[in-house]
Design a protein around this motif. Structure first.
Motif, mmCIF file in Angstrom:
data_model
loop_
_atom_site.group_PDB
_atom_site.id
_atom_site.type_symbol
_atom_site.label_atom_id
_atom_site.label_comp_id
_atom_site.label_asym_id
_atom_site.label_seq_id
_atom_site.Cartn_x
_atom_site.Cartn_y
_atom_site.Cartn_z
ATOM 1 N N LEU A 1 -47.397 -11.246 -28.211
ATOM 2 C CA LEU A 1 -46.976 -10.001 -28.858
ATOM 3 C C LEU A 1 -46.189 -10.288 -30.135
ATOM 4 C CD1 LEU A 1 -46.768 -6.937 -28.903
ATOM 5 C CD2 LEU A 1 -44.725 -7.121 -27.463
ATOM 6 N N GLY A 2 -45.283 -11.270 -30.078
ATOM 7 C CA GLY A 2 -44.499 -11.628 -31.268
ATOM 8 C C GLY A 2 -45.383 -12.076 -32.414
ATOM 9 N N ALA A 3 -46.394 -12.900 -32.099
ATOM 10 C CA ALA A 3 -47.306 -13.377 -33.134
ATOM 11 C C ALA A 3 -48.188 -12.252 -33.668
ATOM 12 C CB ALA A 3 -48.164 -14.520 -32.586
ATOM 13 N N PHE A 4 -48.604 -11.333 -32.780
ATOM 14 C CA PHE A 4 -49.421 -10.203 -33.222
ATOM 15 C C PHE A 4 -48.640 -9.315 -34.186
ATOM 16 C CE2 PHE A 4 -52.832 -10.958 -30.248
ATOM 17 C CZ PHE A 4 -53.907 -10.290 -30.822
ATOM 18 N N LEU A 5 -47.411 -9.004 -33.830
ATOM 19 C CA LEU A 5 -46.600 -8.162 -34.703
ATOM 20 C C LEU A 5 -46.326 -8.872 -36.034
ATOM 21 C CD1 LEU A 5 -44.058 -6.700 -32.100
ATOM 22 C CD2 LEU A 5 -46.031 -5.548 -33.134
ATOM 23 N N ALA A 6 -46.072 -10.168 -35.973
ATOM 24 C CA ALA A 6 -45.821 -10.935 -37.198
ATOM 25 C C ALA A 6 -47.054 -10.987 -38.089
ATOM 26 C CB ALA A 6 -45.377 -12.355 -36.845
#
Length: 307
Positions: A129-134
Motif C-alpha cells: 500500500l505504501g509503495a502504491f500510494l507513493a
C-alpha cells in the motif's frame, strides 16, 4: 478433463499460455490493445481487494513498513534497474521501457505469496500500500527525470497514475462491501490472473518479431531483469540475515525489493512510448514467474530442512 480444468485455473499456466499465445497468434494483439486500459483498471481494482485497511488501524506501527516498501520498490529496485539498463540497452525506447518498470508499483502478488511463503502478511499489505500510494508521485518523477526529452508531461503522468492507482484503490474499497464481496472473492484471483495474461499477450504479440528475429535484444533485456530480480533478491536476503531480520519479514521485504506490477508496466509503456518500450515488461512477466517459482521451491526445501 479435470487436468485441463486445473491447468487453465493455474496462475503459472495462465501466464505461460499468454506468452505462448502472443508468440503464436500475436497478429491479433493489436485488436485488443484499445481495451488494455479497461482490462488493467478492472484487474487493478480486483487485485487491490487484497489490501485490507483494517491492517492499517495502527498508523504508527504501519508507517515504517509503508515507507520501507516504497523505498525498496523505487530507490533500491528502481535505481538499480535504471542504472543497468542505461549502460546495456541499445535503443532509447528499450531504456524507457525499463524506466517504466522502475516507476511501476509493486506486484500485488506479493501479498498472497507472503502467505504462501510464510512471510509477514501484515507487513506485505502495509508495504504494498505504501509503495502504491507513493507511485502517484514517484512514477511521474521517475519518467520526467529519466525520459525528460519525450513529449510526455508530468501532469498527464500524474492523471494517469490517479486513474490506474487511486481510482482502482477507491473502487476496491466498495468491492469489499460484504454482500458484494462474497460474489467477488471466489473469482478475484482468476480475474486478476486472466487480466494480466491479456496484457502480457498484447505486449508479447505486438513485439513477436523481436522474439523471433532479435535474440540479442532478448538476451540483453532478459539479462538485466534476471540480474536485478534474482541477484538483488539474493543480496537483500543475505543482508537481511546478517542484520538479524526474522525470516518471515525478510521474505516479504525481499519481494518488495524485486517484484513489480507487470500489467501496469505493460500498459504504461505501450501508452507512453510505444510497443518497443513494452518489450522489457513482457520479458519481466516471465522473469517474475520464474522468480516466484524459485522462491516457492526454496521455501519448500527450507521447510523440509527445518522439519
Amino acid at each position: 478433463m479435470q487436468f485441463i480444468y486445473k491447468l487453465i485455473l493455474n496462475r503459472n499456466s495462465i501466464l505461460v499460455f499468454a506468452v505462448i499465445l502472443g508468440l503464436v497468434a500475436g497478429d491479433f494483439a493489436s485488436i485488443f490493445q484499445p481495451f488494455s486500459f479497461f482490462v488493467l483498471a478492472v484487474t487493478m481494482s480486483f487485485s487491490m481487494t487484497g489490501i485490507r485497511m483494517q491492517s492499517l488501524l495502527n498508523p504508527k506501527a504501519m508507517l515504517g513498513p509503508m515507507l520501507l516498501g516504497a523505498f525498496l520498490n523505487y530507490a533500491v529496485f528502481g535505481l538499480v534497474v535504471i542504472s543497468l539498463a542505461y549502460f546495456v540497452m541499445p535503443t532509447e525506447n528499450l531504456f524507457y521501457g525499463f524506466v517504466v518498470i522502475a516507476a511501476a508499483p509493486p506486484g500485488v502478488a506479493i501479498i498472497p505469496f507472503s502467505y504462501i511463503l510464510k512471510g509477514d502478511v501484515e507487513y506485505s499489505i502495509a508495504g504494498v500500500l505504501g509503495a502504491f500510494l507513493a507511485s502517484v508521485v514517484v512514477a511521474p518523477l521517475f519518467i520526467s527525470l529519466f525520459a525528460n526529452h519525450t513529449d510526455v508531461s508530468s501532469y498527464s503522468l500524474f492523471i494517469l497514475m490517479v486513474k490506474l492507482v487511486l481510482i482502482p484503490l477507491v473502487i476496491s474499497r466498495f468491492m469489499l462491501y460484504k454482500p458484494l464481496f462474497r460474489y467477488i472473492e471466489p473469482v478475484r484471483g482468476k480475474v486478476v490472473d486472466w487480466g494480466f495474461a491479456v496484457l502480457i499477450f498484447i505486449a508479447v504479440g505486438m513485439n513477436r518479431q523481436v522474439f523471433f528475429s532479435a535474440p540479442t535484444i532478448l538476451l540483453l533485456v532478459g539479462g538485466v531483469l534476471l540480474t536485478v530480480t534474482f541477484g538483488l533478491g539474493t543480496i537483500y536476503s543475505l543482508i537481511a540475515k546478517r542484520m538479524g531480520i526474522q525470516r518471515p519479514r525478510a521474505t516479504t521485504q525481499t519481494m518488495l525489493a524485486t517484484i513489480k506490477s507487470t500489467g501496469f508496466s505493460v500498459f504504461t509503456a505501450l501508452t507512453l512510448f510505444g510497443k518497443e518500450a513494452a518489450i522489457p515488461s513482457a520479458v519481466m512477466a516471465v522473469v517474475v514467474l520464474l522468480y516466484l517459482i524459485f522462491l516457492s521451491i526454496k521455501s519448500s526445501k527450507l521447510k523440509m530442512t527445518v522439519s
